[in-house]
Write a protein that holds these residues in place. Sequence first.
Motif, PDB file in Angstrom:
ATOM      1  N   GLN A  47       0.829  -1.202   0.000  1.00 49.36           N
ATOM      2  CA  GLN A  47       0.000   0.000   0.000  1.00 49.36           C
ATOM      3  C   GLN A  47       0.866   1.255   0.000  1.00 49.36           C
ATOM      4  OE1 GLN A  47      -4.020   0.078   0.713  1.00 49.36           O
ATOM      5  NE2 GLN A  47      -3.248  -1.336  -0.845  1.00 49.36           N
ATOM      6  N   THR A  48       1.839   1.273  -0.941  1.00 51.78           N
ATOM      7  CA  THR A  48       2.740   2.420  -1.056  1.00 51.78           C
ATOM      8  C   THR A  48       2.916   2.787  -2.525  1.00 51.78           C
ATOM      9  OG1 THR A  48       4.698   0.978  -1.102  1.00 51.78           O
ATOM     10  CG2 THR A  48       4.042   1.882   1.041  1.00 51.78           C
ATOM     11  N   VAL A  49       3.304   4.043  -2.744  1.00 53.54           N
ATOM     12  CA  VAL A  49       3.666   4.536  -4.066  1.00 53.54           C
ATOM     13  C   VAL A  49       5.135   4.919  -4.022  1.00 53.54           C
ATOM     14  CG1 VAL A  49       3.251   6.271  -5.843  1.00 53.54           C
ATOM     15  CG2 VAL A  49       1.331   5.375  -4.505  1.00 53.54           C
ATOM     16  N   LEU A  50       5.920   4.421  -4.989  1.00 58.09           N
ATOM     17  CA  LEU A  50       7.356   4.685  -5.032  1.00 58.09           C
ATOM     18  C   LEU A  50       7.628   5.721  -6.122  1.00 58.09           C
ATOM     19  CD1 LEU A  50       6.886   1.652  -3.962  1.00 58.09           C
ATOM     20  CD2 LEU A  50       9.292   1.338  -4.480  1.00 58.09           C
ATOM     21  N   TYR A  51       8.302   6.760  -5.746  1.00 55.30           N
ATOM     22  CA  TYR A  51       8.613   7.857  -6.672  1.00 55.30           C
ATOM     23  C   TYR A  51      10.132   7.983  -6.757  1.00 55.30           C
ATOM     24  CZ  TYR A  51       9.313  12.639  -8.326  1.00 55.30           C
ATOM     25  OH  TYR A  51       9.744  13.745  -9.012  1.00 55.30           O
ATOM     26  N   LYS A  52      10.649   7.946  -7.996  1.00 52.42           N
ATOM     27  CA  LYS A  52      12.095   8.011  -8.194  1.00 52.42           C
ATOM     28  C   LYS A  52      12.428   9.191  -9.101  1.00 52.42           C
ATOM     29  CE  LYS A  52      14.074   4.587 -10.422  1.00 52.42           C
ATOM     30  NZ  LYS A  52      14.654   3.234 -10.670  1.00 52.42           N
TER      31      LYS A  52
END
Length: 370
Positions: A47-52
């Motif tokens: 339940q996470t969003v990964l932003y790079k």
Amino acid sequence: MKKIITSLFLMIAFCSVLTAQNYSSGSITVLNNNPLEGSVAIDYLAQTVLYKKNYKTTVYTFDQVTSVSLNNRNLDKIEVDNIVYFATPLQDGKASLYQISPSEYLITNATGTSKVINVDNDRANIAGTLAVLFSDCNSIRRPLNAIDQFNESALIRNVQAYNACDYEIYAPTPNEVDAAASYNTDAASFYLGVGTSINNLKFFDSDESESIVTGQVQLGVIATPGFLGALQGNLYFSLEGNAALSGDNSFENLPNDLNFKMRSFRLLFGLEYQFNKEGKFKPFVAAAVGPTGDYYEGTLDGNDFDISGGNPIFVPRVGVRYELSNGHHLGASLSYITGYDNDLTFPTEEEVIPLQIDVTTLTLGVNYYF
């Protein structure tokens, strides 16, 4: 030192998780902030969003993100069955279709069921999943099974077809009926039994014979495989082990003074054909082959011996089974072991004493199949 090792381990594990994600070009909108452009991945398990961005990765919880854009497609936050998704609606109706990641799609049904489908990882199961979701649309199932590879376009077409369907109670198509009729699983039963054998013995080359009675126990398994088609339930393969034991016997029709007790152990591989497979009484004929080991312990003219012999044997058999109310069977059979020779010649301190026995056996047995 332990704290340093633990921290390093957690960092490596965290980096492994990040690199395992499938990133796509996009952006995210965080609470009270402007869209952040970069590479984005959604982890529904965590339940996470990964932003790079510029080799730096930031992890946001779903609560911190209001919307996501992937490959120029906006995904808004929705909740289905108390689960949060970032989704783009593709079709709406009795069934609704959403994209929730580059390879994942969410399908919801007005009946309250929903399913996430991964077009990369779930290829072998997609047709079956849609058939269950769309079970009240009989006309859609056959075209579903004809699709070799599902992608977004195929999902859209099938959701559209379902939403335009004349809904009705589930009924199998003719092809499904034929497939069900031709599909059979293997059927097998174990069995235990007891029996009484009359062993007819001829000694040396004499035509005179003697008989002894042995008690017998047997244990086996019998199976009718699905690949037999229409013969399933008629034709069976069997594997049986049995043991027979006699008491001490003296033989009078011989010039020699002979007495012994006999033990026999057999392993039989067989074929059985059963008639009236749908009825309660099921007559059968069978034949089996295998090795026998015979053990004789006694005296001949005062000379003690303890000798073993044996040969391959052939065993025709007839019988009948009766089906009990619990689905198990009680069976009775008559078996005949055709004649075979045992050369039991043995040496003493003074001479070699010949002892040759020809054996035929008739056995009445009772088995319980379960």
